[in-house]
Design an enzyme around this catalytic site. Structure first.
Site, PDB file in Angstrom:
ATOM      1  N   HIS A  27      -9.637   2.078   0.368  1.00  0.00           N
ATOM      2  CA  HIS A  27      -8.262   1.853   0.268  1.00  0.00           C
ATOM      3  C   HIS A  27      -7.833   1.220  -1.075  1.00  0.00           C
ATOM      4  CE1 HIS A  27      -4.351   1.360   1.206  1.00  0.00           C
ATOM      5  NE2 HIS A  27      -4.216   0.377   2.286  1.00  0.00           N
ATOM      6  N   CYS A  58       0.835  -1.240  -0.053  1.00  0.00           N
ATOM      7  CA  CYS A  58       0.244  -0.170  -0.042  1.00  0.00           C
ATOM      8  C   CYS A  58       0.962   1.263   0.023  1.00  0.00           C
ATOM      9  CB  CYS A  58      -0.987  -0.040   1.061  1.00  0.00           C
ATOM     10  SG  CYS A  58      -1.963  -1.592   1.289  1.00  0.00           S
ATOM     11  N   LYS A  80      -9.360   8.133   2.829  1.00  0.00           N
ATOM     12  CA  LYS A  80      -9.812   6.718   2.466  1.00  0.00           C
ATOM     13  C   LYS A  80     -11.272   6.625   3.153  1.00  0.00           C
ATOM     14  CE  LYS A  80      -5.536   4.421   2.618  1.00  0.00           C
ATOM     15  NZ  LYS A  80      -4.614   5.580   2.746  1.00  0.00           N
ATOM     16  N   HIS A 135      -2.617   7.764   6.530  1.00  0.00           N
ATOM     17  CA  HIS A 135      -2.800   6.466   5.863  1.00  0.00           C
ATOM     18  C   HIS A 135      -4.259   6.105   6.462  1.00  0.00           C
ATOM     19  CE1 HIS A 135      -1.986   2.710   4.132  1.00  0.00           C
ATOM     20  NE2 HIS A 135      -2.092   2.022   5.125  1.00  0.00           N
ATOM     21  N   GLU A 161      -0.588   5.121  14.103  1.00  0.00           N
ATOM     22  CA  GLU A 161      -0.488   6.097  13.223  1.00  0.00           C
ATOM     23  C   GLU A 161      -0.667   7.528  13.911  1.00  0.00           C
ATOM     24  OE1 GLU A 161      -1.029   8.155   8.743  1.00  0.00           O
ATOM     25  OE2 GLU A 161      -2.287   6.715   9.572  1.00  0.00           O
ATOM     26  N   PHE A 167       1.610  -3.461   3.926  1.00  0.00           N
ATOM     27  CA  PHE A 167       1.985  -5.098   4.574  1.00  0.00           C
ATOM     28  C   PHE A 167       3.240  -5.063   4.345  1.00  0.00           C
ATOM     29  CE2 PHE A 167      -2.687  -6.617   3.903  1.00  0.00           C
ATOM     30  CZ  PHE A 167      -3.271  -5.923   5.076  1.00  0.00           C
TER      31      PHE A 167
END
Length: 417
Positions: free
Chosen positions: A342, A165, A337, A305, A316, A403
């Site tokens: 996403h 991502c 998002k 994010h 975060e 990831f």
């Protein structure tokens, strides 16, 4: 060595809330959700039956039908968004050297739809290998960069970047550094992702990563909400034209913003879960600030994010507070998002475009779908809930994490001669 200054001179986008920059930005600042029931395939038996799909997209309206059949959906979207960006930047045969124009493009997964179709068709047969001759060229994730370069005749550096991502932000960072080091005058950069398919939704369902709020898809992406239950899958493409400042000025290009700096780190912690204290996220923001020669008080807005996962959002925010200290309360923070879902390998560039538009228009897009405060998050932080907010945005920071523990960050600031 004096590093060159890099500016953004063109933009293009295909997103779940708009098929060009204007539509995307208008819907973003107005808090429009792109989530709805999946139409790409029959998801009746899946745990998650909704996603943020790109609407009303017909590749053959932009690409010759015969050529479009040789491309996976992610490449089709990459081409359309790059056409928008190249046109927006005013790039032509008479004002650039094609040997000095490159393409650095990203995808987190690439041609998953093609891969699924070909393997499924083989499995249904008698074992005789009957594969489409374009199977491999359609599937491999570097092919979008190749197609963009061939379509426009760009012969500079050309390659793909993959870091889940964080892919698009890492691609932009590579583009940024290539121009700073004098390897190119212009780089077309960004990312594309289209994995709303049986394999994509089924695979992420198996990981328990996706929201299963099938009764209310439009509010399913709930960053920072106490009852968030996973992210909403998105798809799309975003493209930016990065250009060396003197080159842009010499050809009279319009300038949207300047790239401040960038950073990349690793969590070195877990396959899918973030470091619980946001260690890698903290380090990547510090690295980007250092690269830009900026201080924490120079940043006005952070596009997080913010995927709407229970662990990710908290980690975060911890990282933001560790980096920005008391200045964190002066920041606007938002997760777009909540509207786009996403978009995986395309997320970084789509969110970069949101940052650039914020810098351009001095408007921070909202985090929508907030209903219940999370007691683990500081209520004094400004998450820009519900509606967009007007404020001077001299510099915006964009975070993307993937990831594997990949972290990437980029800073966009107002251009000043």
């Amino acid at each position: 060595m004096q590093l060159k200054r890099i500016v953004v001179t063109g933009m293009g986008a295909l997103t779940p809330i708009g098929n060009n920059i204007t539509e995307f930005w208008n819907n973003l600042r107005n808090g429009v959700s792109g989530a709805d029931t999946i139409t790409n395939f029959d998801a009746t038996k899946f745990k998650t039956r909704f996603a943020c799909e790109v609407k009303n997209f017909d590749a053959t309206s932009f690409i010759d039908r015969k050529e479009a059949r040789k491309m996976d959906r992610f490449t089709q979207m990459a081409i359309v968004a790059s056409d928008q960006a190249v046109q927006d930047a005013g790039i032509g045969d008479d004002n650039v050297n094609p040997d000095r124009v490159g393409v650095v493009f990203a995808s987190g997964i690439g041609g998953l739809i093609t891969f699924q179709e070909e393997v499924t068709n083989f499995a249904k047969g008698d074992g005789t290998p009957r594969f489409n001759p374009f199977f491999i060229p359609k599937m491999i994730l570097d092919i979008a960069a190749g197609h963009i370069s061939m379509r426009h005749g760009f012969r500079g550096p050309n390659f793909a970047v993959v870091s889940a991502c964080a892919s698009a932000t890492n691609a932009m960072m590579e583009a940024f550094n290539l121009i700073r080091l004098g390897k190119a005058d212009i780089i077309i950069t960004g990312g594309a992702e289209t994995v709303i398919s049986e394999a994509g939704i089924g695979g992420f369902n198996a990981m328990k990563a996706l929201s299963e709020r099938n009764d209310d898809p439009k509010t399913a992406s709930r960053p920072y909400d106490k009852d968030r239950d996973g992210f909403v899958m998105g798809e799309g493409a975003g493209v930016l034209v990065f250009e060396e400042l003197e080159h842009a000025l010499a050809r009279g290009a319009k300038i949207y913003c300047e790239i401040g700096g960038a950073g990349a780190t690793a969590d070195a912690h877990h396959l899918t879960a973030p470091h619980p204290e946001g260690l890698g996220a903290r380090n990547v923001m510090l690295q980007a600030l250092d690269d830009a020669g900026m201080t924490i008080t120079d940043i006005d807005y952070i596009n997080t994010h913010g995927t709407s996962t229970p662990l990710g959002d908290i980690a975060e925010v911890k990282a933001i507070q560790a980096v920005f200290g008391g200045h964190a309360y002066n920041l606007n923070i938002s997760s777009t998002k909540s509207m786009t879902g996403h978009c995986l390998g395309a997320a970084g560039v789509i969110e970069a475009i949101a940052c650039i538009q914020s810098v351009q228009h001095d408007i921070v897009p909202p985090t929508i779908n907030h209903f219940t405060d999370d007691p683990e998050l500081d209520p004094k932080l400004n998450f820009t809930f519900h509606t967009a907010q007007k404020r001077v945005v001299n510099a915006a920071l964009s975070n993307t994490f993937g990831f594997g523990g990949h972290n990437a960050c980029m800073i966009f600031k107002k251009y000043s001669a």
